[in-house]
Structure formats: C-alpha cells, structure tokens
Scaffold this active site. Structure first.
Site, PDB file in Angstrom:
ATOM      1  N   GLN A  62       0.853  -1.182   0.000  1.00 20.78           N
ATOM      2  CA  GLN A  62       0.000   0.000   0.000  1.00 20.78           C
ATOM      3  C   GLN A  62       0.887   1.229   0.000  1.00 20.78           C
ATOM      4  OE1 GLN A  62      -2.457  -0.735   3.518  1.00 20.78           O
ATOM      5  NE2 GLN A  62      -4.214  -1.056   2.188  1.00 20.78           N
ATOM      6  N   THR A  77       2.030  -2.989   7.492  1.00 22.51           N
ATOM      7  CA  THR A  77       2.172  -4.442   7.394  1.00 22.51           C
ATOM      8  C   THR A  77       1.155  -5.003   6.401  1.00 22.51           C
ATOM      9  OG1 THR A  77       3.038  -4.382   9.630  1.00 22.51           O
ATOM     10  CG2 THR A  77       2.304  -6.516   8.892  1.00 22.51           C
ATOM     11  N   HIS A  78       0.496  -4.114   5.667  1.00 26.15           N
ATOM     12  CA  HIS A  78      -0.542  -4.537   4.728  1.00 26.15           C
ATOM     13  C   HIS A  78       0.047  -4.991   3.400  1.00 26.15           C
ATOM     14  CE1 HIS A  78      -3.227  -1.578   7.186  1.00 26.15           C
ATOM     15  NE2 HIS A  78      -2.947  -2.679   7.852  1.00 26.15           N
ATOM     16  N   LEU A  79       0.764  -6.092   3.449  1.00 28.07           N
ATOM     17  CA  LEU A  79       1.290  -6.696   2.229  1.00 28.07           C
ATOM     18  C   LEU A  79       0.196  -7.553   1.606  1.00 28.07           C
ATOM     19  CD1 LEU A  79       4.558  -7.697   4.006  1.00 28.07           C
ATOM     20  CD2 LEU A  79       4.509  -6.161   2.054  1.00 28.07           C
TER      21      LEU A  79
END
Lengths: 234, 592
Positions: B346, B518-520
């Site tokens: 993101q 941490t929004h992979l």
C-alpha cells in the site's frame, strides 16, 4: 503534584515485604521485584556489560544527545547508561531477534542493516572507535571533553563521514541515539526515565491507560501526571 | 507406524486460520491447527499492567515475527542482489497464536465494490489504453454482492463499531456515503471521535467532502459475539497496534474465536510447530498432509489430512506454496506461472499538522480502529480521466495512541535537529500539539514486482528465504501526490500553524528501514483465469484442489482500505463453499 507523596510510601511498604512470601504474593509479577531492585540500585549501579570507561562514555554521550535543560534532566541523570547496560543483557542486546545468517553483503542503504554485528558488538567496537577518534582529534577521551567538543564528534558521526574501525560512524550514532531515547522514555522498570522525568516532560501519563473521559475535551491538556508500571508517580 | 490422520490441517493461528477452523469443526471435521509461534492468551501475558509497556511491546516487538528463524530478502529491481530483511522495520508480521490478528489496530473495513472488479471498472470508464504498460490490473472474480453476507457475519464475530450509511437500500445514518448497501447495521454503535478526529471531520465537511467514522473492531460497548465470546468496552487507552488488548476490547482470534474453538473436542492447536512443507502426492495435484518441525524439540512430524488450509501471513503462504511445489512459480521474464505474481503493498504516507500551543491533542489517547476518514479520493469515487492514474486513497485522522519512544525516535530530521536541546523543544511541541493525517492508498501490481525464492540466503530450517522484488512505480507515486495535495486546505481549515505534508517522490525507491505498513498483499491471488491467478474465486489452488490459501495473498491489487475485513470475509466465503459444495464432492470448485 500531590500524588508524589505516594512514591516513598509505596516503596518503603514494598521494601518491608521484600523477600517474604507476602511480597511475592503482593507483587504477582517478577517485574515488581525488578523495579524495586532498579530503584535501590540507581545510585550505585555497577555495569555488567560495559567497563567503567565505556560506561562513562555512555553517560557523557547520552547527556549530549538528550541534554539537561529547562525542559528536563539529561540522559545521565535519567539513567540512560544503566538502561543500555541492562539492555545488553537481554535477547535484544544479543541480537537474538535479528536475522544474523551470512553471507553479509553490503548494498544500498535503503535495503537496510547488513553488518554481522549485534548491539553488544556495535557498542564495544563503536565506543572504542569514538575514543580513538576523540584522542586523535582532541587529545582526550570523550567523557573528558567539553560539551561543545562532544557535540562536534556526535555531529560528525551523525553526518556519516567517519568510519569507526569496522562500524560506520552513522550506524553507531543511530544505535546510540535510539537506545538513548528508549532509556529516556521507557518505563523506569528498565533503569532509565528516573523519576518519570521523561514522561513528565512530554505530558505522557504512563501506565494510566484509561482515557474514557478524555477522548475529546476540545483541546484541553490531560490533567493527571504519570504513573509507572510499578506504581511510582510523579 | 502410520502418520496421524485428521480431516483438515490449518497452517497459522491468525484470523484466516481461526475462521476456517471454526467453520470446519462446525461442519463436523477434525481439525489440527499448527502455529509456528508461541501460545498467547490475553489473561496472562496481555494483562495490565505488563501489557502496556511500550519497550516490551511495540519497541522490542514482543508479538512479531522472530527474524532470526525466518525472514525475507528484498531488492527494488530485478538487476539488484536482494539482501536479507535483518531487522523488523518496514512491515511487522505477527507470530504466535492470534498472528497479526493479535497485534493489529482494529480498523475493520468492508471493501469498495469497484475495487473487486477494478480492471473491468477502469476499462469501462476509460478504456483499455488507460492501463499503464506493465501493470497487471485484475478483477478478483467475486463481487460485493457475493461477499456481503460474509462481511456481515465477520462484523458480528468481531464486534465491529461503526455508523452505517445504507441498510437494505435505506439511508439510515451519517456513515460513509460511498460505502455499499448492507444487509444489517453494525453490531455496535460508532466509536467516539477523538478531538483530533473531530476537527478533521468539521474541516473535511466544510470543504465539501464526506467524512465518516472508521469502522472499528474496538468495542464501543460490552458485547457478546456469535460464538458467545465476550468483549469489554474500549477506554481509548491507546495500546492497540503492537499490543494484546488488556480490556478485551479489540477483536482478535484469541478473544473472539479461539475461546469457543478450544472447547471443541474436534479441534486441537499445536503451537511452536513450524510447517516446513505441504506434502503432495506424486502427481503434484493432491496434498497428502504437511510436515512440521517442533521448534522446541527440533523434531519433524508428518501429519496426513484430506484438506490443507494455508492461513499463514501473506508472504508465508506464498513461501509455503513455493517450497512445496504447489502451482507454477511466476517468471516475470516469460510472464508465465502464477505463484509470486501480483505482489502488492500500500502507498501510505503520514503528514503532520501542528495546532496552536494552547491546543493539546493528547496523542496518547486513542483507539487503533477509531478515527474519521474521507473516501472522496478512494477507489473509483472520483474522476481519474484527467489525472491519468489508477487507484486511490482514503484520507484520515486515526489517532491510535502515540507513545513516547515512538514519538521521540521518529522526531527531527528533514533539516531539523534529531538530538540536543532544540530537538527536545520541537519534540515536546510536536507531542503535545500536533496530529497526523494519513493517505492510506492503493498499490497496483506490476509485471516486475513479485515474489520468488532467494538463491543465496536460507532460514534456520535450511529452506531458501522468500525474495521480494518491490519498488514504487510512477502510477502510485502520482496517485499518492494527488491525494496528499488535498490534505493541505483541510489542514489549514483545522487551524494548522505549521504542516509537514509527506508524499512519495519519483526516484525514491522503497525503503525497508522505515515502518510503512504491514498490509502486504498478493503473490498468490484469486481470479477467474488459471494463467493469471494461483487461486480460483473460492481461494482454492487451481493446481492442488485440496489446498485453500486464505489471506491478503489473494488480493490482485493493494486496496486503499486496511485488509483484515476483506481477509475475514474471504475466509468465511471460502469456508461456506467448502462446507456447502467441496466436502460433498471434493475436487476443483471451478474447472480450469
């Protein structure tokens, strides 16, 4: 603040129980014991990882990174050196949560830390490197220099133009800056932030952790001073 | 001696794994859940006051992946040598029971419907040529209408607080005007606005935008969920992201699902069990079970199962597929294969706004999921035609509880001192009188941004590390810059005395040293075509039909919203089709 009165009372109460079954039952956590030990030892802390010269470097350097001024006491009085020494004895100091398998290959800075050294190595080698630099350029060890000279050295390290043996000066500077600020602002349980002075400076209430009545007070400051995990107030 | 057999093995004890375990035990299956990290229970290690210790929590990263055992390597471009991610910084995967679902903030979105069919939507409005060369823009293969019942179900499990806009076609409240219709309202009333969020709400509204309260899996009241699990009211203590909530207010697998599961004799949870591979039969089209290592005894065990669910963190799911030989690895040169394709992230930038020194923002007050946002520049909610980029970004004030170490280590820089007395003055001013405004945006997929196995570095178990090839691309940089430019007038209207607007810049590669999010996502995506997706629309492997891979790995693009709500809905969606169709007649749910 009137709550300050609680501090010696609580401490002497707990000290009276220290070592007894009641203490352990009342404490309910090993951290209480640690906190009390830290308070007792604060005046006469014996470093376990650093030698006295290294420890004096940490006291001096942390006192320039976070100087005593109209806002708060400095890093030395806040116990930053003790904090860092104690951290060196934790899994963090040993780099136990870092990926430390080789090969170690250097690359662009934005791909992150690539040295084969854990925090204990960075300090041992980094401090030795700074002392060498200080003697070469100023003829004295770091702790014996005037504040303005100490600031010059820290500025050079931060700027990245100096190599401290195997450690880039910038890497050591960042390690020292980060751990210094941790020592100023962590719960006093870990040896720094003595008297909660770091939190008082920022208006951070510590372990209060209940702000139901202060979600929106139209921009008024939170009115209650900090409390630590062990119950110390300021 | 034969291997122990169970009906289903679930890898990972986070949200995806816990949801699948609950659903499959309800269907009567015996389920073993393998979690490579430690057992974690809120009543012990999450208890006050030990849990609200910044050093132990967010700084030393108690709940996060131990990189000494396993990490990834990262490079920006295909001509570079990827280097190991040695210290947790840019992203923070969880480890231990609860996974990332224990340390998350609690922002609990549904989805912008057009994000699920983004390629179709862009082509319909702007034509095929609008899509930049090298961008792998794809649809999910499911619609919002397909998923709505599962978003609804997840919210009732999570105890989500929010304000609806439209329920069953009727406008019911002051919620997000861009949000789609709902079959029912949020289970809990909206969280309060912090002071910072309230002034953003007023300024955004006056500017003609449409502010709404973030949907939060932080309980605004006491709540008992679908499974009889209980939550207590959030008191805005600010210890959400990076912590296990001592008040049982933030939804987690540990609080909202596992207490019910642990009582079920068909369910067992094995912590400290690192899955080395999914075992396949000789045809490579059927999984026979998994092999895991007990990380305490270093003993390897193989379990046999009819069904294997991968519910590990996004990139760990992709890693397990690659090391097990599930599906064909993606090759960016020949543009073939699917496992590792469409790896996305993101575009998140945080800007800072200073208010007069008479105004205190009390940034330590907060709830991870609460805040006020606008969606006017998210998804397809605005005209991209003249702008020439794909994607968008919500903008919000999400005061989640700023702690002093994080504030101090992040302060200074950009020409201002990072130590010394002047630094201290600035730090105090920033801590007491400022607030953050984030542009939390999408990230598109590109042909040369992908995951594969590293040729050099290995994990503690002798397996190759996963390699990330990732950097920021022009489309996403321009999108971020456009959205950030919209923050300035709003911040002025909020009474800013100073602001630091932060955006991505051309020529600045992805920096692994700075926390972003941490929004992979992606890497094993869902879709309608087995040539361009690793999973079908039910998150079932096209190649090994008794393996389902649940998580943000399934997202073809990084969306503007936080991913957990979408992951939970996809988990319930996949579970529903396993229960109603697959178990009756195991095999591919979609013919390739």
């Amino acid at each position: 603040m009137e709550l300050t009165l609680n501090r010696p009372l609580r401490r002497s109460f707990m000290k009276g129980l220290l070592g007894t079954t009641s203490f352990w039952m009342a404490a309910g956590s090993t951290q209480w014991a640690e906190a009390l030990a830290a308070e007792t030892a604060a005046q006469s802390y014996q470093p376990a990882f650093f030698d006295m010269k290294e420890y004096q470097f940490l006291e001096a350097a942390s006192d320039r990174l976070f100087p005593s001024d109209h806002n708060s006491p400095g890093g030395k009085a806040l116990g930053v050196a003790e904090f860092i020494d104690r951290q060196m004895q934790t899994p963090y100091g040993h780099g136990e949560n870092w990926y430390m398998s080789g090969p170690f290959q250097q690359g662009p800075a934005n791909l992150g830390y690539q040295l084969p050294f854990v925090p204990r190595d960075l300090y041992r080698k980094g401090i030795a490197g700074v002392e060498t630099y200080a003697r070469q350029h100023y003829g004295k060890e770091f702790a014996a220099l005037a504040a303005v000279q100490q600031d010059e050295i820290l500025t050079v390290l931060e700027g990245g133009s100096v190599q401290l043996g195997e450690i880039p000066g910038r890497v050591f500077f960042e390690q020292l800056r980060t751990n210094t600020l941790e020592g100023v602002f962590a719960d006093p349980l870990y040896g720094g932030n003595r008297g909660l002075a770091g939190w008082v400076m920022l208006g951070f209430p510590g372990a209060r952790a209940d702000f139901m009545d202060w979600v929106n007070q139209e921009g008024a400051p939170y009115p209650i001073g900090p409390v630590s995990i062990s119950g110390e107030t300021a | 001696m034969g291997k122990k057999h169970v009906d289903a093995i679930i890898v990972g004890a986070g949200w995806a794994g816990a949801i699948l375990a609950k659903e499959l035990t309800e269907a009567g299956l015996s389920v073993v859940m393998l979690e490579r990290g430690a057992e974690r229970t809120t009543q012990i290690e999450g208890a006050y006051p030990d849990s609200i210790d910044e050093l132990r929590g967010a700084v030393r990263k108690r709940l996060f992946q131990n990189l000494s055992q396993s990490t990834v390597t990262i490079r920006n471009t295909m001509d570079q040598t990827a280097l190991p991610y040695r210290q947790l910084s840019a992203f923070l995967p969880g480890e231990g029971v609860g996974g990332a679902g224990l340390h998350w903030s609690g922002v609990h979105f549904r989805v912008a419907p057009e994000d699920l069919r983004l390629r179709s939507s862009v082509v319909e409005r702007y034509g095929e040529k609008f899509i930049p060369e090298g961008m792998n823009l794809q649809d999910y293969g499911v619609t919002y209408e397909d998923l709505e019942p599962f978003f609804d179900k997840a919210e009732k499990v999570f105890g989500t607080s929010g304000e609806a806009y439209k329920v069953q076609g009727k406008i019911v409240g002051n919620g997000n005007v861009f949000s789609p219709d709902r079959s029912s309202d949020f289970p809990l009333p909206v969280m309060k606005d912090t002071f910072s969020a309230s002034i953003f709400r007023d300024a955004a509204k006056n500017a003609g935008y449409h502010p709404y309260a973030l949907p939060a899996a932080n309980a605004s009241r006491q709540y008992t969920n679908t499974y009889g699990c209980q939550m207590g009211p959030c008191n805005f203590c600010g210890y959400c992201s990076g912590y296990d909530c001592y008040l049982y207010s933030k939804a987690s697998p540990n609080v909202n699902i596992l207490p019910a599961l642990r009582q079920d004799p068909r369910f067992s949870l094995i912590p400290n069990a690192h899955v080395l591979r999914v075992d396949l039969d000789s045809t490579k089209t059927k999984a026979t079970g998994v092999t895991y290592l007990d990380t305490k005894t270093r003993k390897e065990t193989s379990l046999s199962a009819d069904l294997v669910i991968l519910g590990a963190f996004q990139f760990n799911n992709v890693h397990l597929m690659l090391v097990s030989g599930i599906g064909k690895p993606y090759d960016p040169v020949s543009n073939t294969g699917t496992v590792g394709r469409n790896f996305v992230y993101q575009t998140i930038t945080s800007s800072r706004v200073w208010l007069p020194s008479s105004t205190y923002t009390n940034q330590f007050v907060g709830a991870g999921g609460a805040g006020v946002a606008i969606d006017d520049f998210n998804s397809m909610n605005f005209d991209h035609g003249p702008l020439g980029f794909v994607g968008g970004s919500p903008v919000w004030v999400n005061q989640a509880g700023m702690k002093p170490i994080a504030a101090a280590t992040g302060a200074g820089g950009g020409g201002t001192p990072r130590w010394g007395s002047a630094y201290k003055d600035a730090l105090i001013n920033t801590y007491k009188h400022s607030l953050g405004i984030d542009a939390h945006g999408s990230n598109m997929a590109y042909r040369d941004v992908y995951l594969d196995l590293d040729p050099t570095w290995k994990d503690a178990y002798g397996q190759p590390l996963l390699r990330m090839t990732f950097t920021w691309k022009d489309n996403d940089i321009r999108m971020n810059q456009y959205v950030v430019s919209k923050i300035e007038p709003v911040a002025r209207a909020m009474g800013a005395t100073k602001m630091n607007l932060v955006h991505l810049n051309p020529g600045q590669p992805f920096d692994t040293r700075k926390y972003q999010t941490t929004h992979l996502g992606g890497g094993a995506i869902m879709g309608e075509n087995p040539q361009t997706s690793a999973l079908n629309r039910y998150l079932q492997s096209w190649d090994v039909s008794n393996v389902f891979v649940i998580g943000s790995n399934a997202f073809p693009q990084g969306m503007g919203y936080n991913p957990t709500g979408m992951v939970a809905a996809l988990a319930y969606w996949a579970a529903h089709h396993i229960r109603t169709t697959y178990l009756k007649s195991p095999g591919p749910l979609v013919q390739a």
